[in-house]
Design an enzyme around this catalytic site. Structure first.
Site, PDB file in Angstrom:
ATOM      1  N   ASN A  16     -54.915   1.838-105.306  1.00 29.11           N
ATOM      2  CA  ASN A  16     -54.621   0.418-105.568  1.00 29.11           C
ATOM      3  C   ASN A  16     -55.096   0.017-106.959  1.00 29.11           C
ATOM      4  O   ASN A  16     -54.416  -0.731-107.664  1.00 29.11           O
ATOM      5  CB  ASN A  16     -55.250  -0.467-104.496  1.00 29.11           C
ATOM      6  CG  ASN A  16     -54.437  -0.462-103.226  1.00 29.11           C
ATOM      7  OD1 ASN A  16     -53.406  -1.124-103.128  1.00 29.11           O
ATOM      8  ND2 ASN A  16     -54.872   0.326-102.253  1.00 29.11           N
ATOM      9  N   MET A  92     -65.695  -0.050 -99.661  1.00 33.46           N
ATOM     10  CA  MET A  92     -66.013   0.113 -98.243  1.00 33.46           C
ATOM     11  C   MET A  92     -67.444  -0.302 -97.905  1.00 33.46           C
ATOM     12  O   MET A  92     -68.178   0.443 -97.253  1.00 33.46           O
ATOM     13  CB  MET A  92     -65.771   1.577 -97.832  1.00 33.46           C
ATOM     14  CG  MET A  92     -64.358   2.057 -98.089  1.00 33.46           C
ATOM     15  SD  MET A  92     -63.104   1.101 -97.229  1.00 33.46           S
ATOM     16  CE  MET A  92     -63.279   1.787 -95.589  1.00 33.46           C
ATOM     17  N   ARG A  93     -67.845  -1.469 -98.325  1.00 41.82           N
ATOM     18  CA  ARG A  93     -69.166  -1.979 -97.957  1.00 41.82           C
ATOM     19  C   ARG A  93     -68.993  -3.358 -97.346  1.00 41.82           C
ATOM     20  O   ARG A  93     -68.153  -4.150 -97.809  1.00 41.82           O
ATOM     21  CB  ARG A  93     -70.084  -2.124 -99.196  1.00 41.82           C
ATOM     22  CG  ARG A  93     -70.304  -0.862 -99.968  1.00 41.82           C
ATOM     23  CD  ARG A  93     -71.009   0.207 -99.189  1.00 41.82           C
ATOM     24  NE  ARG A  93     -72.329  -0.180 -98.700  1.00 41.82           N
ATOM     25  CZ  ARG A  93     -73.013   0.517 -97.790  1.00 41.82           C
ATOM     26  NH1 ARG A  93     -72.484   1.594 -97.251  1.00 41.82           N
ATOM     27  NH2 ARG A  93     -74.198   0.124 -97.402  1.00 41.82           N
ATOM     28  N   HIS A 111     -56.165  -5.240 -97.015  1.00 37.97           N
ATOM     29  CA  HIS A 111     -56.504  -4.649 -95.717  1.00 37.97           C
ATOM     30  C   HIS A 111     -55.236  -4.093 -95.089  1.00 37.97           C
ATOM     31  O   HIS A 111     -54.229  -4.799 -94.998  1.00 37.97           O
ATOM     32  CB  HIS A 111     -57.141  -5.707 -94.806  1.00 37.97           C
ATOM     33  CG  HIS A 111     -57.552  -5.139 -93.491  1.00 37.97           C
ATOM     34  ND1 HIS A 111     -58.683  -4.371 -93.335  1.00 37.97           N
ATOM     35  CD2 HIS A 111     -56.957  -5.179 -92.269  1.00 37.97           C
ATOM     36  CE1 HIS A 111     -58.770  -3.977 -92.077  1.00 37.97           C
ATOM     37  NE2 HIS A 111     -57.735  -4.456 -91.406  1.00 37.97           N
TER      38      HIS A 111
HETATM   39  C1  GRF Z   1     -56.347   1.112 -98.764  1.00 34.98           C
HETATM   40  O1  GRF Z   1     -55.699   1.599 -97.642  1.00 34.98           O
HETATM   41  C2  GRF Z   1     -56.712  -0.325 -98.574  1.00 34.98           C
HETATM   42  O2  GRF Z   1     -55.808  -1.016 -97.779  1.00 34.98           O
HETATM   43  C3  GRF Z   1     -58.053  -0.241 -97.899  1.00 34.98           C
HETATM   44  O3  GRF Z   1     -58.670   0.888 -98.469  1.00 34.98           O
HETATM   45  C4  GRF Z   1     -57.699   1.774 -98.968  1.00 34.98           C
HETATM   46  C5  GRF Z   1     -58.001   2.018-100.422  1.00 34.98           C
HETATM   47  O4  GRF Z   1     -57.241   3.042-100.962  1.00 34.98           O
HETATM   48  N1  GRF Z   1     -58.789  -1.468 -98.062  1.00 34.98           N
HETATM   49  P1  GRF Z   1     -57.339   3.353-102.513  1.00 34.98           P
HETATM   50  O5  GRF Z   1     -58.780   3.686-102.847  1.00 34.98           O
HETATM   51  O6  GRF Z   1     -56.847   2.145-103.267  1.00 34.98           O
HETATM   52  O7  GRF Z   1     -56.449   4.527-102.703  1.00 34.98           O
END
Ligand code: GRF
Length: 217
Positions: A16, A92-93, A111
């Site tokens: 992303n 992821m926190r 999400h």
């Molecule tokens: C994605 O699936 C997003 O929806 C979730 O975490 C993942 C992140 O993927 N919150 P990346 O690190 O952007 O590849």
């Protein structure tokens, strides 16, 4: 005039982040990614930022004895870049209330579900197990409720009969890389705002599901 400043927080691969980097480089909107901050060292997302000369920082959560101390350091680092927008891109926190309040109205998250369905983890598997015919991804403002803030954009994709977790995740991720840069564009252009706890586009409240885009594949 100085460009709107975006700080991106990551924990992993950063696809992303890459989509947002590409959108900025293609001048889909005028903004600057002022920093990419990761709570994990050595992740691919940091390489993606370094490859295009964006400043990176690591604040390793393992070095802190509490969530509060970690978030306090994150705030110190983030505020050093004075961002207009904080983008959580696979960060992821779980955030403390103090952290969330500090950036409320200028912090977005993505999400991988059609919120309010399937907050938390394993969203693709849960959608499959529930037999859902549609699944998707949501960009939302971050508030104190986990995966619970007002919704800005949702992309809806079909669940196909022969889908497994991997094929469904791939279909959803393709949409993530479209709607996250779009939400960032709308925000930095002043079109997307959180007003009194509601997501608004061009000053008009969005429906509860946000601006919903239906994708047929
Ligand atoms: C994605 O699936 C997003 O929806 C979730 O975490 C993942 C992140 O993927 N919150 P990346 O690190 O952007 O590849």
């Amino acid at each position: 005039m100085s460009l709107p400043r975006i700080a991106v927080l990551i924990s992993g691969s950063g696809t992303n982040l890459q989509a947002i980097i590409d959108a900025v480089r293609e001048r889909q909107f005028e903004a600057e990614i002022c920093a990419v901050i990761s709570n994990r060292p050595d992740v691919k997302g940091l390489e993606r930022a370094e490859a295009v000369g964006i400043e990176t920082r690591v604040v390793d959560h393992k070095a802190f004895t509490s969530r509060e101390l970690f978030d306090a350091e994150m705030i110190r680092v983030i505020d050093g870049y004075a961002p207009d927008l904080v983008v959580l891109a696979g960060f992821m926190r779980i955030l403390t209330p103090d952290f969330v309040r500090r950036y409320e109205g200028r912090m977005l998250n993505i999400h991988p579900s059609l919120l309010p369905k399937y907050r938390g983890l394993h969203t693709h598997q849960r959608a499959l197990e529930a037999g859902d015919s549609e699944h998707g991804v949501t960009v939302h403002f971050v508030t104190e409720e986990l995966d619970g803030g007002p919704l800005a954009i949702q992309a809806v994709v079909p669940v196909l009969n022969d889908d497994d977790e991997a094929t469904l995740a791939k279909r959803v991720q393709a949409q993530e890389h479209i709607i996250y840069p779009l939400a960032v564009k709308w925000f930095v252009e002043g079109r997307l705002q959180m007003i009194n706890g509601t997501a608004c586009l061009d000053g008009q409240p969005l429906p509860a599901e946000g601006c919903q885009l239906h994708m047929d594949r």
